[in-house]
Structure formats: C-alpha cells, structure tokens
Design an enzyme around this catalytic site. Structure first.
Site, short mmCIF file in Angstrom:
data_model
loop_
_atom_site.label_atom_id
_atom_site.label_comp_id
_atom_site.label_asym_id
_atom_site.label_seq_id
_atom_site.Cartn_x
_atom_site.Cartn_y
_atom_site.Cartn_z
CG ASN A 96 -17.12 -21.89 -46.23
OD1 ASN A 96 -15.99 -21.45 -46.35
ND2 ASN A 96 -17.72 -22.55 -47.21
CG LEU A 97 -19.22 -26.60 -41.22
CD1 LEU A 97 -20.02 -27.74 -40.63
CD2 LEU A 97 -18.62 -25.72 -40.12
N GLY A 100 -10.93 -28.83 -40.85
CA GLY A 100 -10.58 -28.29 -39.55
C GLY A 100 -11.76 -28.29 -38.60
CG HIS A 101 -15.12 -25.72 -39.30
ND1 HIS A 101 -14.92 -25.24 -40.58
CD2 HIS A 101 -15.15 -24.64 -38.49
CE1 HIS A 101 -14.82 -23.92 -40.54
NE2 HIS A 101 -14.95 -23.53 -39.29
CD GLN A 107 -17.40 -13.42 -34.77
OE1 GLN A 107 -18.15 -13.81 -33.88
NE2 GLN A 107 -16.45 -14.18 -35.29
CE LYS A 143 -3.26 -26.29 -28.40
NZ LYS A 143 -1.97 -26.99 -28.17
CG ASP A 182 -9.55 -18.59 -35.00
OD1 ASP A 182 -9.28 -17.60 -35.70
OD2 ASP A 182 -10.17 -19.58 -35.43
CB SER A 215 -8.74 -20.30 -42.99
OG SER A 215 -9.54 -19.13 -42.91
NE ARG A 255 -12.37 -13.69 -43.02
CZ ARG A 255 -12.86 -13.80 -41.79
NH1 ARG A 255 -12.36 -14.72 -40.98
NH2 ARG A 255 -13.84 -13.01 -41.37
#
Length: 279
Positions: free
Chosen positions: A28-29, A32-33, A57, A145, A147, A182, A184
């Site tokens: 789900n890029l 940021g990715h 996880q 950063k 995460d 994100s 999400r």
C-alpha cells in the site's frame, strides 16, 4: 523490475551482489515509501524492495485482515522508482511451517511505548526483518523515522546479532498540512482527516516548549494528552524520551542538552495514528 515470491529464486537472482540496498514494506505504497526507495539508491545498488503483510506483528484485535493490499498499484510505483527486484512472498513462502523461533527484543526497548500497547508487535517485526535480511543479504537497509521505536530496535538488533547490514534512517514524509504519511490514513473519515494534523501540531508545541526552556516534561506530556483528549482523541501515550535509548531523561541530562524525541500514539475514531518529532 523482477517480481519474485520464492526465497530460492530471490537468492539466485541476487547472487554475487554485494552493494544491495533493501527497503522492507507491507505494501500500500505512498510517497513516504517511495522516498525510502530513492534514499536506498543513494546508498547501494541494486535496490530491492519487499512487500509482505506480516501476520506475526498483528495482535488478535488488530487490522491484519483489512490491511490494504494493493500489489498491482505498488508494482507500478516501484517500477517508476527504478527498483531492481520486488520480493513479494506469500505467507506460505515466508512461513512454510509454524514460525516457532522468534527474535525477541529486550523489554527495556521492546516492551515500552508501542510495545506496551501492542504486545508481541516488535517480536513479530524483529523475526520477519531478520528472515528478510537472511533472504536478501543487503549491505544497507532503509527504515523510516516515522516508526522511530522500530528503527531503533532494528538497528540495535543488527548490532547485537552482528548482522552485516547498515541501517539508514529516512526522514518522515508529511502531507502539506503536517500529517505524517501512513497507509492507515486511508481509514480516516473526511472529518477525521481534517482533524488528524492536530497530532503533529501537538508534538510541535511540546518540542517548542522544551526548546524554550520548559523542564517539567511530565507536565508537558499531560497537557498534550489532555489537549488531544478534549478534541476527541484517545491517546495511548505522549512521551519525551532520550533519542539514544527511549528512556526518560534525567534533570542533569536535560540541562546538558541531551538529544530528545517526543513520541505519540493516539486513536482518532477507529484509526490509530503514531508520530514523533526530534527535539
């Protein structure tokens, strides 16, 4: 770009490469990715990305089943960013038998903050990252950063297990209104999306207060918690910690100018958002 799901095929494809730069993702890029991919290219060649939604996880009440999976769109984005290989294993590829062996981070780093509210999360992260490193054999790997705690845990894990991988930290990418990108974020309703930048703004106020000389960190944390709660958020934590080890700084360390970071996690509606700012 080659898309590979088999571990053996991946190893065959990368045999002889000694400057591989690796970017692990759950897909789900977003931009940021993609910024991680570009940074990876500055530190190695070829660039290898992985997409794997790692069941280990996710907690029992988390969003594993509904986590967005957009493989075809992701492939197009990676192709446009000159990724050499996408490793996209199935669950059977990664876990052909029950994963009985786990990599457990120490409680002083893995059991606090995110680890307190998501038990088992970092054990799942460390286990899959170690397994992916074994498959890819990179010289460098890039982690964001955003995460922050995950970045620290993975970096320490590589040091302590003597994994020959340099961990590169990438700056958080934000939307124009300050919201950290994100996967999400897509869960947010229209009204929640308008409110979401308040998390970053709250952290900015905390940072500004510390830089302005405020030394009662507990008061700042509580004020930020109350502020978000009054706006309808449900904060899990807002914590000012040492960057070096995520331990609360002593008064002497504060006076000595110890590098700090303020970290937060809070639910807005049904969506849990995390963010941090270095101080």
């Amino acid at each position: 770009m080659k898309v590979i799901s088999s571990i053996q095929e991946l190893r065959d494809q990368l045999r002889g490469q000694n400057r591989t730069a690796f970017v692990p993702t759950m897909g789900n890029l977003h931009e940021g990715h993609l910024s991680l991919m570009r940074l990876a290219r500055q530190h190695g060649d070829p660039v290898v990305a992985s997409i794997f939604v790692n069941r280990l996880q996710f907690g029992p009440n988390e969003d594993f089943d509904k986590y967005p999976r957009t493989l075809q769109d992701d492939i197009e984005k990676l192709q446009q960013n000159n990724v050499y290989v996408l490793f996209a294993p199935t669950e059977r590829d990664m876990y052909p038998e029950p994963q009985e062996y786990r990599v457990l981070p120490p409680d002083d780093l893995g059991g606090i903050l995110e680890g307190e509210f998501r038990p088992g999360f970092f054990a799942g992260v460390c286990t899959v990252v170690t397994k992916l490193m074994s498959c890819v054999q990179p010289r460098v790997a890039v982690f964001g950063k955003k995460d922050y705690q995950q970045l620290m845990i993975v970096r320490r894990m590589c040091q302590q297990l003597a994994l020959p991988v340099e961990i590169i930290a990438a700056e958080t990418v934000r939307d124009e209104d300050g919201l950290a990108l994100s996967s999400r974020n897509r869960y947010l309703t229209t009204d929640e999306r308008k409110e979401a930048p308040e998390l970053a703004k709250t952290l900015q106020r905390v940072r500004d207060s510390v830089l302005g000389g405020e030394r009662d960190l507990g008061k700042l944390e509580q004020q930020a918690h109350t502020h978000l709660a009054e706006r309808g958020w449900v904060p899990d934590y807002i914590a000012i910690r040492r960057r070096a080890n995520l331990i609360a700084p002593s008064a002497a360390e504060l006076e000595a100018g110890e590098p700090l970071v303020v970290l937060a996690a809070a639910k807005l509606g049904a969506t849990r958002l995390i963010d941090n700012l270095e101080i």
